[in-house]
Design a protein around this motif. Structure first.
Motif, PDB file in Angstrom:
ATOM      1  N   UNK A   1      26.469   5.779  55.064  1.00  0.00           N
ATOM      2  CA  UNK A   1      25.990   4.843  54.061  1.00  0.00           C
ATOM      3  C   UNK A   1      27.029   4.594  52.972  1.00  0.00           C
ATOM      4  N   UNK A   2      26.908   3.417  52.407  1.00  0.00           N
ATOM      5  CA  UNK A   2      27.773   2.956  51.309  1.00  0.00           C
ATOM      6  C   UNK A   2      29.235   3.334  51.470  1.00  0.00           C
ATOM      7  N   UNK A   3      29.746   3.113  52.633  1.00  0.00           N
ATOM      8  CA  UNK A   3      31.185   3.220  52.809  1.00  0.00           C
ATOM      9  C   UNK A   3      31.793   1.848  52.569  1.00  0.00           C
ATOM     10  N   UNK A   4      33.025   1.855  52.143  1.00  0.00           N
ATOM     11  CA  UNK A   4      33.637   0.620  51.693  1.00  0.00           C
ATOM     12  C   UNK A   4      34.950   0.360  52.432  1.00  0.00           C
ATOM     13  N   UNK A   5      34.976  -0.711  53.191  1.00  0.00           N
ATOM     14  CA  UNK A   5      36.191  -1.043  53.935  1.00  0.00           C
ATOM     15  C   UNK A   5      36.785  -2.323  53.364  1.00  0.00           C
ATOM     16  N   UNK A   6      37.829  -2.203  52.585  1.00  0.00           N
ATOM     17  CA  UNK A   6      38.412  -3.422  52.018  1.00  0.00           C
ATOM     18  C   UNK A   6      39.925  -3.432  52.177  1.00  0.00           C
ATOM     19  N   UNK A   7      40.450  -4.627  52.303  1.00  0.00           N
ATOM     20  CA  UNK A   7      41.901  -4.848  52.398  1.00  0.00           C
ATOM     21  C   UNK A   7      42.579  -4.019  53.494  1.00  0.00           C
ATOM     22  N   UNK A   8      41.952  -3.936  54.636  1.00  0.00           N
ATOM     23  CA  UNK A   8      42.596  -3.288  55.769  1.00  0.00           C
ATOM     24  C   UNK A   8      43.074  -4.349  56.754  1.00  0.00           C
ATOM     25  N   UNK A   9      44.071  -3.999  57.550  1.00  0.00           N
ATOM     26  CA  UNK A   9      44.509  -4.880  58.632  1.00  0.00           C
ATOM     27  C   UNK A   9      43.940  -4.383  59.943  1.00  0.00           C
TER      28      UNK A   9
END
Lengths: 263, 417
Positions: free
Chosen positions: B313-321
């Protein structure tokens, strides 16, 4: 036998002059160069090619096979009036079509790959496997198209049937297998799925290539058991045999039909 | 009389100064074939606190060397300490011990005891640097110790089977330890931490190990930076820990049916940033982990880039390639509480009319085929078939099976460099 080679030779020279074979050759040449320029590694290029070839080479060879069959009908009838074994006439034509198609595929891909140095890379085996398997597919599907041609005098029907057969092999079969696997998901499915792959030449070709390109790890547990099967000598023999059966069945049907057909 | 007293007091002072200086300028002891001390054990026995023992070039067949006082042991021209497979080699039981420049070989193997080349027990401020380990069972084993440094060691194991092999660097109930610039290969677990908090694992290379390149359990507040974990049997597995920082690491070529680039199980409140995941079967496998932040990671050429199992829960995946992975994301529930935002997806084919760098159409990282493979693993044999491409396309146009809310609203148009 001499007569058969004579017809085969004529057939080949006729085909080589036709633009379609040249187009086919140029198509693979372009694809080969294009992919090699975009991709960084041979194995990536081979994987991309696998996606294209597995779908395209059966389609092209069946459509081209049936077109050639219908187009050379007059000439065939002329030959049939001569004192030549009718079996030889058709076999020679079939071999001519399959040879020229595989040749343009092999040449079209080999030239860019050799220029980019496949001969000294580790992926040579995979590349040869790719060429070999796509040639076998070409032989299988042009045989099927010839058989359909013999069965149907109506051109439109013949064309339609070849495309339908290709569609079944390339798409519908997979869908069917997927549905079956989902219905019977409570049961152990590794062996059934393995057998399902053996029963369709396109799927079999794809699976053999995927296993050999070491994508098998992707397939998880199923992949491991597949690798156990396909990776061994035993597995390779079974694959070869089942591909040969796929070549053998339409060929015998074709020959039997030729013997009995009233032209 | 007065003069006499002055002389006496002066001599007292001199004595005190001498005593003091002997205490501070501890003596040095040489160990070599022609020296007074021919074995390390004798040198240690003779030495007093804070002495420096120089071991000269040569081979010393010794094992069970116990160090029970603060000592500095330095190898000149890399002497070889050969344990002859007898058991442990160095056993550090005191604070402030330094071991440098040795080559330690042939540690005993046992199925009952964890024999180590260097074992540190209940000690503080140790420093184990610039050593080479060969033919070992366990390499460096730190037990209930703290504030130590393990730097620039090279560990070459020759493990064949998991059950008969040990770990390269193992920390057990040890806190505040710096493990840096080490090179570990051919052991069971390259670096293993258990119940060890506030440790820093920096710039290590761990590859071709039988099981995990890095393995930690119940170890909180640790930092893992600039390490490379390449071609390990099962990649990197980290479990039951919180407040972990994993930055700038390389996870590469962990390829096999049960291999993971990074396997996270019950990891909470952690940051995973700027890492490179290349050619792993499963780059990241997440299970029962909450509040993780994945930022600026590169996922390239993996089988699965991210596999999200249950209870995340509430994991955050941002700005990945996400570049050329067979599957970008696998997800096994229809409820999504995790955020996927502003990533670059190589299989995204939307458009950007207003030229702000973000695609105008949301991207759905979960494919229908991924969903099907999740429910019936055997269907994976159909991978790369035309049928699979067709159903993926139709699902993309109108999602039915894949979690509806799982999408990247603003996918990036260009790779983040």
């Amino acid at each position: 036998m001499k007569k058969m080679f004579k017809i085969l030779k004529y057939c080949l020279s006729d085909l080589m002059r036709s633009h379609w074979i040249l187009f086919y050759f140029l198509f693979y040449l372009l694809i080969g160069f294009g992919l090699l320029l975009i991709n960084t590694s041979f194995s990536n290029t081979i994987i991309t090619l696998l996606n294209i070839i597995i779908v395209l080479s059966p389609l092209i060879s069946s459509v081209f096979g049936i077109t050639y069959f219908y187009n050379s009908k007059n000439f065939t009838q002329l030959l049939l009036a001569q004192p030549i074994d009718r079996k030889k006439i058709f076999i020679a034509q079939y071999l001519g079509v399959s040879f020229s198609l595989s040749l343009s595929l092999i040449l079209g891909l080999s030239i860019p790959f050799i220029l980019f140095g496949i001969l000294s890379s580790q992926n040579l085996y995979e590349f040869i496997l790719l060429l070999g398997i796509s040639s076998v597919l070409t032989f299988i599907f042009s045989c099927i198209s010839f058989y359909i041609g013999i069965l149907n005098n109506n051109k439109l029907r013949g064309f339609g049937l070849t495309v339908v057969v290709w569609l079944i092999m390339a798409v519908v079969y997979d869908g069917l297998i997927m549905i079956l696997l989902m219905i019977f998901r409570e049961y152990p499915l590794t062996n059934p799925s393995l057998i399902a792959m053996l029963l369709n030449p396109i799927d079999l070709a794809r699976t053999v290539l995927i296993i050999n390109l070491d994508l098998s790890a992707l397939l998880g547990y199923t992949g491991a058991s597949f690798k156990l099967f396909f990776g061994t000598f035993y597995g390779i023999i079974i694959c070869t045999i089942s591909l040969l059966i796929w070549l053998f069945i339409p060929l015998t049907l074709l020959i039997r039909r030729i013997e009995n057909k009233d032209f | 009389m007065v003069l006499n007293e002055v002389i006496i007091s002066k001599s007292k002072l001199l004595f005190l100064i001498l005593l003091w200086s002997s205490f501070i300028n501890s003596q040095t002891i040489d160990v070599c074939k022609t020296c007074n001390f021919k074995t390390i054990k004798k040198a240690i026995k003779f030495s007093s606190i804070n002495d420096t023992i120089f071991i000269q070039k040569g081979t010393y067949k010794e094992s069970d060397i116990e160090i029970n006082k603060p000592l500095i042991i330095i190898g000149n021209d890399r002497p070889i300490i050969d344990g002859e497979y007898e058991g442990e080699i160095f056993n550090i039981k005191s604070d402030d011990v330094i071991i440098k420049g040795l080559r330690i070989v042939n540690v005993g193997k046992s199925y009952i005891k964890d024999y180590a080349a260097i074992r540190v027990i209940r000690a503080k401020n140790f420093n184990i640097s610039d050593n080479i380990f060969d033919n070992l069972f366990f390499g460096i084993y730190i037990e209930k110790s703290s504030h130590g440094v393990i730097n620039n060691n090279k560990i070459y194991g020759n493990s064949k089977e998991e059950y008969s092999s040990g770990n390269g660097i193992q920390l057990w109930y040890s806190n505040d330890i710096l493990v840096s610039n080490n090179y570990v290969t051919g052991v069971r677990d390259g670096i293993y931490l258990e119940f060890s908090d506030n440790c820093k694992i920096i710039s290590n290379t761990s590859h071709n190990n039988l099981r995990y390149g890095l393995h930690f359990m119940f170890s909180d507040n640790d930092i893992y930076e600039k390490n490379s974990f390449v071609d390990n049997g099962a990649g990197v597995a980290v479990m039951f820990s919180k407040q972990i920082n994993m930055n700038d690491n390389l996870f590469k070529d962990n390829w096999g049916t049960a291999s993971y680039g990074l396997l996270l199980k019950e990891i909470n409140d952690s940051n995973i940033t700027n890492n490179i995941f290349d050619k792993n079967t499963t780059a990241v496998n997440i299970e029962g982990s909450n509040r993780l932040i994945f930022k600026h990671n590169n996922f390239t050429n993996n089988g699965w880039a991210i596999k999200v199992r249950g209870a995340c829960y509430t994991n955050n995946f941002t700005y990945n390639n996400f570049i050329f992975n067979s599957f970008d994301l696998s997800y096994n529930s229809s409820v999504n509480d995790n955020i996927f935002e502003n990533n670059y997806w190589s299989s995204y084919n939307g458009y950007d009319l207003d030229n702000d760098g973000y695609g105008d159409v949301p991207y759905r990282p979960v494919k229908l085929f991924t969903y099907i493979v999740n429910t019936v693993p055997e269907t994976v044999v159909l991978l790369r078939g035309l049928f699979v491409h067709i159903i993926n396309f139709s699902e993309k146009v109108s999602p039915v099976f894949t979690p509806r809310k799982l999408l990247d609203q603003n996918p990036l148009m260009n790779i983040i460099r």
